[in-house]
Write a protein that holds these residues in place. Structure first.
Motif, PDB file in Angstrom:
ATOM      1  N   TRP A 211       0.848  -1.195   0.000  1.00 50.75           N
ATOM      2  CA  TRP A 211       0.000   0.000   0.000  1.00 50.75           C
ATOM      3  C   TRP A 211       0.882   1.243   0.000  1.00 50.75           C
ATOM      4  O   TRP A 211       2.107   1.167   0.216  1.00 50.75           O
ATOM      5  N   SER A 212       0.269   2.409  -0.259  1.00 52.24           N
ATOM      6  CA  SER A 212       0.994   3.673  -0.239  1.00 52.24           C
ATOM      7  C   SER A 212       1.171   4.147   1.209  1.00 52.24           C
ATOM      8  O   SER A 212       0.298   3.927   2.051  1.00 52.24           O
ATOM      9  N   ALA A 213       2.293   4.813   1.467  1.00 50.11           N
ATOM     10  CA  ALA A 213       2.605   5.267   2.824  1.00 50.11           C
ATOM     11  C   ALA A 213       1.636   6.347   3.290  1.00 50.11           C
ATOM     12  O   ALA A 213       1.181   7.185   2.507  1.00 50.11           O
ATOM     13  N   SER A 214       1.330   6.332   4.593  1.00 50.90           N
ATOM     14  CA  SER A 214       0.520   7.375   5.223  1.00 50.90           C
ATOM     15  C   SER A 214       1.414   8.527   5.666  1.00 50.90           C
ATOM     16  O   SER A 214       2.631   8.376   5.810  1.00 50.90           O
ATOM     17  N   ASN A 215       0.802   9.682   5.908  1.00 54.67           N
ATOM     18  CA  ASN A 215       1.509  10.845   6.452  1.00 54.67           C
ATOM     19  C   ASN A 215       1.054  11.100   7.886  1.00 54.67           C
ATOM     20  O   ASN A 215      -0.061  10.740   8.267  1.00 54.67           O
ATOM     21  N   ASP A 216       1.936  11.724   8.688  1.00 55.97           N
ATOM     22  CA  ASP A 216       1.600  12.013  10.084  1.00 55.97           C
ATOM     23  C   ASP A 216       2.303  13.295  10.516  1.00 55.97           C
ATOM     24  O   ASP A 216       3.385  13.631  10.003  1.00 55.97           O
ATOM     25  N   ALA A 217       1.698  14.011  11.460  1.00 54.31           N
ATOM     26  CA  ALA A 217       2.264  15.277  11.937  1.00 54.31           C
ATOM     27  C   ALA A 217       3.642  15.076  12.564  1.00 54.31           C
ATOM     28  O   ALA A 217       4.505  15.962  12.488  1.00 54.31           O
ATOM     29  N   VAL A 218       3.876  13.922  13.195  1.00 55.51           N
ATOM     30  CA  VAL A 218       5.169  13.610  13.807  1.00 55.51           C
ATOM     31  C   VAL A 218       5.884  12.522  13.025  1.00 55.51           C
ATOM     32  O   VAL A 218       7.031  12.672  12.626  1.00 55.51           O
ATOM     33  N   GLY A 219       5.224  11.429  12.798  1.00 49.76           N
ATOM     34  CA  GLY A 219       5.829  10.324  12.056  1.00 49.76           C
ATOM     35  C   GLY A 219       5.025   9.061  12.220  1.00 49.76           C
ATOM     36  O   GLY A 219       4.526   8.765  13.306  1.00 49.76           O
ATOM     37  N   VAL A 220       4.880   8.299  11.135  1.00 50.54           N
ATOM     38  CA  VAL A 220       4.168   7.016  11.177  1.00 50.54           C
ATOM     39  C   VAL A 220       5.087   5.955  11.769  1.00 50.54           C
ATOM     40  O   VAL A 220       6.235   5.800  11.348  1.00 50.54           O
ATOM     41  N   THR A 221       4.585   5.228  12.761  1.00 53.07           N
ATOM     42  CA  THR A 221       5.366   4.160  13.391  1.00 53.07           C
ATOM     43  C   THR A 221       5.203   2.840  12.642  1.00 53.07           C
ATOM     44  O   THR A 221       6.164   2.091  12.462  1.00 53.07           O
ATOM     45  N   GLY A 222       3.976   2.545  12.200  1.00 51.23           N
ATOM     46  CA  GLY A 222       3.733   1.278  11.503  1.00 51.23           C
ATOM     47  C   GLY A 222       2.304   1.181  11.026  1.00 51.23           C
ATOM     48  O   GLY A 222       1.536   2.154  11.060  1.00 51.23           O
ATOM     49  N   TYR A 223       1.944  -0.029  10.599  1.00 46.00           N
ATOM     50  CA  TYR A 223       0.624  -0.287  10.017  1.00 46.00           C
ATOM     51  C   TYR A 223       0.041  -1.559  10.617  1.00 46.00           C
ATOM     52  O   TYR A 223       0.770  -2.532  10.873  1.00 46.00           O
ATOM     53  N   LYS A 224      -1.285  -1.526  10.844  1.00 47.70           N
ATOM     54  CA  LYS A 224      -2.003  -2.700  11.325  1.00 47.70           C
ATOM     55  C   LYS A 224      -2.750  -3.301  10.140  1.00 47.70           C
ATOM     56  O   LYS A 224      -3.401  -2.580   9.379  1.00 47.70           O
ATOM     57  N   ILE A 225      -2.665  -4.622  10.000  1.00 49.03           N
ATOM     58  CA  ILE A 225      -3.295  -5.314   8.877  1.00 49.03           C
ATOM     59  C   ILE A 225      -4.457  -6.140   9.409  1.00 49.03           C
ATOM     60  O   ILE A 225      -4.323  -6.878  10.400  1.00 49.03           O
ATOM     61  N   PHE A 226      -5.608  -6.017   8.735  1.00 46.40           N
ATOM     62  CA  PHE A 226      -6.830  -6.698   9.163  1.00 46.40           C
ATOM     63  C   PHE A 226      -7.330  -7.619   8.053  1.00 46.40           C
ATOM     64  O   PHE A 226      -7.263  -7.295   6.869  1.00 46.40           O
ATOM     65  N   ARG A 227      -7.833  -8.784   8.461  1.00 48.34           N
ATOM     66  CA  ARG A 227      -8.491  -9.724   7.540  1.00 48.34           C
ATOM     67  C   ARG A 227      -9.900  -9.958   8.063  1.00 48.34           C
ATOM     68  O   ARG A 227     -10.077 -10.447   9.176  1.00 48.34           O
ATOM     69  N   GLY A 228     -10.871  -9.553   7.257  1.00 51.33           N
ATOM     70  CA  GLY A 228     -12.256  -9.694   7.699  1.00 51.33           C
ATOM     71  C   GLY A 228     -12.553  -8.912   8.956  1.00 51.33           C
ATOM     72  O   GLY A 228     -13.402  -9.317   9.758  1.00 51.33           O
ATOM     73  N   GLY A 229     -11.839  -7.800   9.178  1.00 49.07           N
ATOM     74  CA  GLY A 229     -12.079  -6.967  10.348  1.00 49.07           C
ATOM     75  C   GLY A 229     -11.266  -7.330  11.570  1.00 49.07           C
ATOM     76  O   GLY A 229     -11.255  -6.583  12.551  1.00 49.07           O
ATOM     77  N   SER A 230     -10.558  -8.463  11.541  1.00 51.78           N
ATOM     78  CA  SER A 230      -9.730  -8.894  12.686  1.00 51.78           C
ATOM     79  C   SER A 230      -8.254  -8.647  12.373  1.00 51.78           C
ATOM     80  O   SER A 230      -7.776  -9.015  11.292  1.00 51.78           O
ATOM     81  N   GLN A 231      -7.544  -8.027  13.314  1.00 52.87           N
ATOM     82  CA  GLN A 231      -6.129  -7.742  13.082  1.00 52.87           C
ATOM     83  C   GLN A 231      -5.330  -9.031  13.002  1.00 52.87           C
ATOM     84  O   GLN A 231      -5.446  -9.910  13.869  1.00 52.87           O
ATOM     85  N   ILE A 232      -4.505  -9.145  11.940  1.00 51.14           N
ATOM     86  CA  ILE A 232      -3.698 -10.360  11.757  1.00 51.14           C
ATOM     87  C   ILE A 232      -2.201 -10.072  11.845  1.00 51.14           C
ATOM     88  O   ILE A 232      -1.395 -11.003  11.799  1.00 51.14           O
ATOM     89  N   GLY A 233      -1.839  -8.794  11.973  1.00 47.49           N
ATOM     90  CA  GLY A 233      -0.418  -8.502  12.065  1.00 47.49           C
ATOM     91  C   GLY A 233      -0.144  -7.018  11.966  1.00 47.49           C
ATOM     92  O   GLY A 233      -1.052  -6.201  11.778  1.00 47.49           O
TER      93      GLY A 233
END
Length: 246
Positions: A92-114
């Motif tokens: 996916w494309s990177a997100s922007n943040d006022a301070v800095g993005v730490t990471g990304y949460k990935i969901f499958r069917g609404g449940s976080q998988i990693g």
């Protein structure tokens, strides 16, 4: 507290060597500072006669940062690649943040998988020929979470079909004339599904049929023919030929 031959009158407080106030006690409240900024403080004592002590050792203090309450932007451009029966890769494309993005949460069917510190992740442990919905959200060091991305639907590959249909049986002929006849047989079975049948005359394929019968024309009167049939599926698997019918 400082000591003096007569008595300490008060204290001068300095920021970066510049006097910013006095105090008659051994403490002072300091306001008007800037967030996330380092300051150097010193103090000197003075008495009623105007005598001033040397300044104290410098104290370095950094003010606190303004709390980060702004969430990162929502990730976009979620795509899947390297899709197999049991795994795939998401990016996916990177997100922007006022301070800095730490990471990304990935969901499958609404449940976080990693989670991922980058803009991609490998997903495994999936089931073949199954549809899944994936979304991603970004988070920062302050614990602010973006909304989730648009959902991406991905269907894993099917397990390759390597099983041939069963051999057709019960081959019979009817409506026999001088130049034509009708062949029919019992349907074959297949793990996925029979696509059709190949008809052979004297061992040479002469046609196909999507059903369990076929009309054969262009024959010669008073002539002996040997017919066989085999079944095939969509994966190109072919059964053995049936018993021959004379």
């Amino acid at each position: 507290a400082s000591t003096d031959a007569v008595g300490v009158t008060g204290y001068k407080i300095f920021i970066g060597g510049v006097q910013m106030g006095t105090s008659a006690t051994t403490n002072a409240n300091i306001t008007g500072l800037t967030a996330s900024t380092s300051y150097s403080f010193t103090v000197s004592a003075y008495d009623a006669a105007g005598n001033n002590s040397a300044v104290s050792n410098a104290l370095s203090v950094t003010t606190l940062a303004i709390p980060d309450t702004t969430a990162p932007t929502i990730p976009n451009g979620l795509v899947a690649s390297s899709i197999t029966q049991t795994s795939l890769s998401l990016s996916w494309s990177a997100s922007n943040d006022a301070v800095g993005v730490t990471g990304y949460k990935i969901f499958r069917g609404g449940s976080q998988i990693g989670i991922s510190a980058t803009t991609n992740i490998s997903v495994s442990g999936l089931t073949a020929a199954t549809s899944y919905f994936f979304t991603v959200s970004a988070y920062d060091a302050a614990g602010n979470n973006s909304g989730v991305s648009s959902a991406l639907s991905v269907t894993t590959l099917a397990v390759p079909d390597t099983t041939a249909p069963t051999v057709p049986n019960g081959l019979v002929a009817s409506s026999i004339t001088q130049t034509s006849l009708v062949l029919s047989w019992s349907a074959s079975n297949d793990t996925v599904g029979v696509t059709g049948y190949k008809i052979f005359k004297g061992g040479v394929q002469m046609g196909t049929s999507a059903t369990t019968n076929i009309s054969v024309t262009g024959l010669t009167a008073s002539t002996y023919y040997s017919f066989t049939v085999s079944a095939y599926d969509a994966a190109g698997n072919n059964s053995a030929v049936s018993s021959s019918l004379s």
